[in-house]
Design a protein around this motif. Structure first.
Motif, PDB file in Angstrom:
ATOM      1  N   TYR A 150      17.111  48.860 130.440  1.00  0.00           N
ATOM      2  CA  TYR A 150      16.602  50.197 130.750  1.00  0.00           C
ATOM      3  C   TYR A 150      16.658  50.497 132.250  1.00  0.00           C
ATOM      4  CZ  TYR A 150      13.011  53.956 130.677  1.00  0.00           C
ATOM      5  OH  TYR A 150      12.302  55.122 130.809  1.00  0.00           O
ATOM      6  N   ASP A 151      16.155  49.579 133.065  1.00  0.00           N
ATOM      7  CA  ASP A 151      16.107  49.818 134.508  1.00  0.00           C
ATOM      8  C   ASP A 151      17.502  49.953 135.091  1.00  0.00           C
ATOM      9  OD1 ASP A 151      13.306  49.763 134.591  1.00  0.00           O
ATOM     10  OD2 ASP A 151      13.272  47.586 134.815  1.00  0.00           O
ATOM     11  N   ALA A 152      18.415  49.072 134.677  1.00  0.00           N
ATOM     12  CA  ALA A 152      19.781  49.127 135.204  1.00  0.00           C
ATOM     13  C   ALA A 152      20.479  50.403 134.762  1.00  0.00           C
ATOM     14  CB  ALA A 152      20.566  47.908 134.736  1.00  0.00           C
ATOM     15  N   ALA A 153      20.241  50.823 133.522  1.00  0.00           N
ATOM     16  CA  ALA A 153      20.880  52.041 133.021  1.00  0.00           C
ATOM     17  C   ALA A 153      20.404  53.265 133.783  1.00  0.00           C
ATOM     18  CB  ALA A 153      20.605  52.201 131.526  1.00  0.00           C
ATOM     19  N   LEU A 154      19.093  53.395 133.963  1.00  0.00           N
ATOM     20  CA  LEU A 154      18.576  54.551 134.696  1.00  0.00           C
ATOM     21  C   LEU A 154      19.098  54.577 136.127  1.00  0.00           C
ATOM     22  CD1 LEU A 154      14.846  54.894 133.552  1.00  0.00           C
ATOM     23  CD2 LEU A 154      16.791  56.355 132.952  1.00  0.00           C
ATOM     24  N   ALA A 155      19.142  53.409 136.761  1.00  0.00           N
ATOM     25  CA  ALA A 155      19.654  53.342 138.141  1.00  0.00           C
ATOM     26  C   ALA A 155      21.118  53.760 138.195  1.00  0.00           C
ATOM     27  CB  ALA A 155      19.468  51.932 138.692  1.00  0.00           C
ATOM     28  N   GLU A 164      17.867  62.985 137.439  1.00  0.00           N
ATOM     29  CA  GLU A 164      16.482  62.918 137.906  1.00  0.00           C
ATOM     30  C   GLU A 164      15.605  62.744 136.673  1.00  0.00           C
ATOM     31  OE1 GLU A 164      15.666  66.391 140.201  1.00  0.00           O
ATOM     32  OE2 GLU A 164      17.108  65.886 141.783  1.00  0.00           O
ATOM     33  N   PRO A 165      15.546  61.525 136.126  1.00  0.00           N
ATOM     34  CA  PRO A 165      14.857  61.292 134.852  1.00  0.00           C
ATOM     35  C   PRO A 165      13.378  61.649 134.913  1.00  0.00           C
ATOM     36  CG  PRO A 165      16.198  59.401 135.490  1.00  0.00           C
ATOM     37  CD  PRO A 165      16.114  60.295 136.689  1.00  0.00           C
ATOM     38  N   GLN A 166      12.897  62.212 133.819  1.00  0.00           N
ATOM     39  CA  GLN A 166      11.478  62.498 133.661  1.00  0.00           C
ATOM     40  C   GLN A 166      10.888  61.444 132.715  1.00  0.00           C
ATOM     41  OE1 GLN A 166      10.064  65.217 135.350  1.00  0.00           O
ATOM     42  NE2 GLN A 166      12.125  65.346 136.243  1.00  0.00           N
ATOM     43  N   VAL A 167       9.903  60.707 133.178  1.00  0.00           N
ATOM     44  CA  VAL A 167       9.333  59.623 132.378  1.00  0.00           C
ATOM     45  C   VAL A 167       8.431  60.189 131.286  1.00  0.00           C
ATOM     46  CG1 VAL A 167       7.885  57.562 132.396  1.00  0.00           C
ATOM     47  CG2 VAL A 167       9.457  58.016 134.305  1.00  0.00           C
ATOM     48  N   LEU A 168       8.776  59.893 130.046  1.00  0.00           N
ATOM     49  CA  LEU A 168       7.941  60.288 128.922  1.00  0.00           C
ATOM     50  C   LEU A 168       6.873  59.231 128.656  1.00  0.00           C
ATOM     51  CD1 LEU A 168       7.489  62.304 126.538  1.00  0.00           C
ATOM     52  CD2 LEU A 168       9.001  60.840 125.196  1.00  0.00           C
ATOM     53  N   SER A 169       7.283  57.968 128.737  1.00  0.00           N
ATOM     54  CA  SER A 169       6.357  56.864 128.549  1.00  0.00           C
ATOM     55  C   SER A 169       6.879  55.648 129.291  1.00  0.00           C
ATOM     56  CB  SER A 169       6.199  56.541 127.056  1.00  0.00           C
ATOM     57  OG  SER A 169       5.369  55.407 126.873  1.00  0.00           O
ATOM     58  N   ASP A 170       5.975  54.879 129.863  1.00  0.00           N
ATOM     59  CA  ASP A 170       6.378  53.680 130.589  1.00  0.00           C
ATOM     60  C   ASP A 170       5.375  52.565 130.332  1.00  0.00           C
ATOM     61  OD1 ASP A 170       7.905  52.059 132.186  1.00  0.00           O
ATOM     62  OD2 ASP A 170       7.028  52.757 134.075  1.00  0.00           O
ATOM     63  N   THR A 171       5.221  52.227 129.061  1.00  0.00           N
ATOM     64  CA  THR A 171       4.341  51.138 128.661  1.00  0.00           C
ATOM     65  C   THR A 171       5.198  49.975 128.192  1.00  0.00           C
ATOM     66  OG1 THR A 171       4.196  51.789 126.339  1.00  0.00           O
ATOM     67  CG2 THR A 171       2.654  52.838 127.887  1.00  0.00           C
ATOM     68  N   PRO A 172       4.654  48.776 128.139  1.00  0.00           N
ATOM     69  CA  PRO A 172       5.442  47.628 127.657  1.00  0.00           C
ATOM     70  C   PRO A 172       5.976  47.842 126.245  1.00  0.00           C
ATOM     71  CG  PRO A 172       3.466  46.864 128.755  1.00  0.00           C
ATOM     72  CD  PRO A 172       3.322  48.354 128.628  1.00  0.00           C
ATOM     73  N   THR A 178      13.509  61.276 129.803  1.00  0.00           N
ATOM     74  CA  THR A 178      14.375  62.380 129.404  1.00  0.00           C
ATOM     75  C   THR A 178      15.185  62.857 130.596  1.00  0.00           C
ATOM     76  OG1 THR A 178      12.668  64.047 129.842  1.00  0.00           O
ATOM     77  CG2 THR A 178      12.770  63.105 127.613  1.00  0.00           C
ATOM     78  N   VAL A 179      16.259  63.566 130.283  1.00  0.00           N
ATOM     79  CA  VAL A 179      17.183  64.065 131.300  1.00  0.00           C
ATOM     80  C   VAL A 179      17.338  65.564 131.116  1.00  0.00           C
ATOM     81  CG1 VAL A 179      19.507  63.910 132.245  1.00  0.00           C
ATOM     82  CG2 VAL A 179      18.416  61.871 131.278  1.00  0.00           C
ATOM     83  N   GLY A 180      17.322  66.288 132.209  1.00  0.00           N
ATOM     84  CA  GLY A 180      17.448  67.730 132.164  1.00  0.00           C
ATOM     85  C   GLY A 180      16.318  68.378 132.937  1.00  0.00           C
ATOM     86  N   PRO A 181      16.408  69.671 133.176  1.00  0.00           N
ATOM     87  CA  PRO A 181      15.349  70.369 133.901  1.00  0.00           C
ATOM     88  C   PRO A 181      14.009  70.226 133.180  1.00  0.00           C
ATOM     89  CG  PRO A 181      17.285  71.765 133.676  1.00  0.00           C
ATOM     90  CD  PRO A 181      17.511  70.575 132.804  1.00  0.00           C
ATOM     91  N   GLU A 182      12.936  70.258 133.932  1.00  0.00           N
ATOM     92  CA  GLU A 182      11.612  70.130 133.337  1.00  0.00           C
ATOM     93  C   GLU A 182      11.418  71.212 132.277  1.00  0.00           C
ATOM     94  OE1 GLU A 182       6.915  69.796 134.704  1.00  0.00           O
ATOM     95  OE2 GLU A 182       8.508  69.994 136.196  1.00  0.00           O
ATOM     96  N   GLY A 183      10.977  70.802 131.100  1.00  0.00           N
ATOM     97  CA  GLY A 183      10.792  71.726 130.001  1.00  0.00           C
ATOM     98  C   GLY A 183      12.054  72.038 129.234  1.00  0.00           C
ATOM     99  N   MET A 184      13.210  71.527 129.686  1.00  0.00           N
ATOM    100  CA  MET A 184      14.489  71.787 129.018  1.00  0.00           C
ATOM    101  C   MET A 184      15.311  70.508 128.921  1.00  0.00           C
ATOM    102  SD  MET A 184      15.561  75.396 130.828  1.00  0.00           S
ATOM    103  CE  MET A 184      17.136  75.414 129.958  1.00  0.00           C
TER     104      MET A 184
END
Length: 314
Positions: A150-155, A164-172, A178-184
């Protein structure tokens, strides 16, 4: 009909199917989605463009003779310069699966593998920008990367495609962006390291809209495909994971019918049931690497407070 006026750089712009049996899958997809299959010009070989009404929605190409690659859908990201993107991808730890080349007057393309091993196409439009209609029956409604790193892919995608990824969840238990404008949002990235079966690498997947996921899944079987995972309900809608007549895996998601103001019943269109900003996701095996009918698959219902995985024999 929901249309995109602009395909933003770095976002999904096209999907095409590499298949060992174009004839069977032409019948399969036209029967499932009501698509029309358009023959290509001679300069484009045997490539088929699927259309919904007058809009291009996806493509299909025969597997090269002697190819050992499986049947699979490939997601393309839009770029302004394929050659520069390939250079940047290699510098960021990616690999070149197909060197850049020009597709007539349509555009330029290449195929890469990200650092986690997922294949992804890159498309530089000239005359052809990709799909323009989204979020309705018979069109793309979501794209998703299931990655073992996950980390390598996002980087990688951030460095190469300007995400500019938006984090939906970051738990173990559940990491998703998500990718795209906020709300879209237009795509998602799932940390699937704990869910993918052995031998199934990172991969991109496409979701297509249907009026009813359960009914469409039954139709898949009638047309010679298979249901990898029966339709399930989530807070984001109803989805099913299926494979086509040659085993290529994709997702279908229910969309709701809507009639635009002033429209007649004959012109009714469908729009996504989830409002902008929601995410639909599921993890499954990729037919490019495994046989959906014979391998166990791992799935996840995306709910940050209640992550559920299950094993299903195909």
């Amino acid at each position: 009909m929901p249309a995109r006026d602009l395909t933003r750089l770095g976002e999904p712009c096209w999907n095409d199917l590499m298949t060992s049996d174009p004839t069977r899958n032409r019948d399969f997809y036209t029967g499932l989605f009501g698509w029309h299959a358009g023959a290509s010009e001679p300069e484009y070989g045997d490539y088929v463009t699927f259309r919904r009404r007058t809009s291009d929605v996806a493509g299909m190409a025969p597997s090269p003779e002697g190819s050992t690659a499986g049947n699979a859908w490939l997601v393309y990201l839009s770029v302004d310069d394929v050659d520069d993107t390939v250079t940047a991808a290699v510098a960021a730890g990616g690999q070149i699966l197909q060197e850049p080349f020009t597709v007539g007057a349509m555009g330029r393309m290449a195929v890469l593998a990200d650092p986690s091993g997922a294949a992804v196409g890159v498309w530089q439009p000239i005359e052809f920008v990709g799909f323009r209609v989204v979020a309705e029956a018979g069109t793309p409604i979501w794209h998703e990367l299931s990655t073992r790193d996950y980390d390598a892919a996002l980087a990688f995608y951030t460095a190469v495609f300007g995400w500019e990824p938006q984090v939906l969840s970051d738990t173990p238990e559940f990491r998703y962006s998500t990718v795209g404008p906020e709300g879209m949002p237009v795509a998602g990235v799932l940390d699937s390291s704990a869910f993918l079966p052995d031998g199934v690498p990172s991969h991109w997947a496409v979701y297509f809209g249907v009026p009813d996921a359960a009914e469409a899944a039954a139709r898949v079987v009638e047309l010679g495909g298979a249901v990898v995972r029966e339709a399930w309900d989530s807070e984001f809608g109803t989805f099913a994971q299926v494979s086509d007549a040659t085993g290529a895996v994709f997702y279908i998601g229910s969309v709701e019918p809507a009639t635009p103001t002033g429209a007649t019943p004959d012109s009714t269109v469908t729009t996504a049931s989830a409002s902008a900003g929601t995410v639909a996701t599921g993890v499954g095996d990729n037919a490019a690497f495994v046989d959906a009918a014979s391998v166990d698959a791992a799935f996840i219902d995306v709910d940050e407070s209640d992550v559920e995985t299950s094993q299903s024999a195909g």
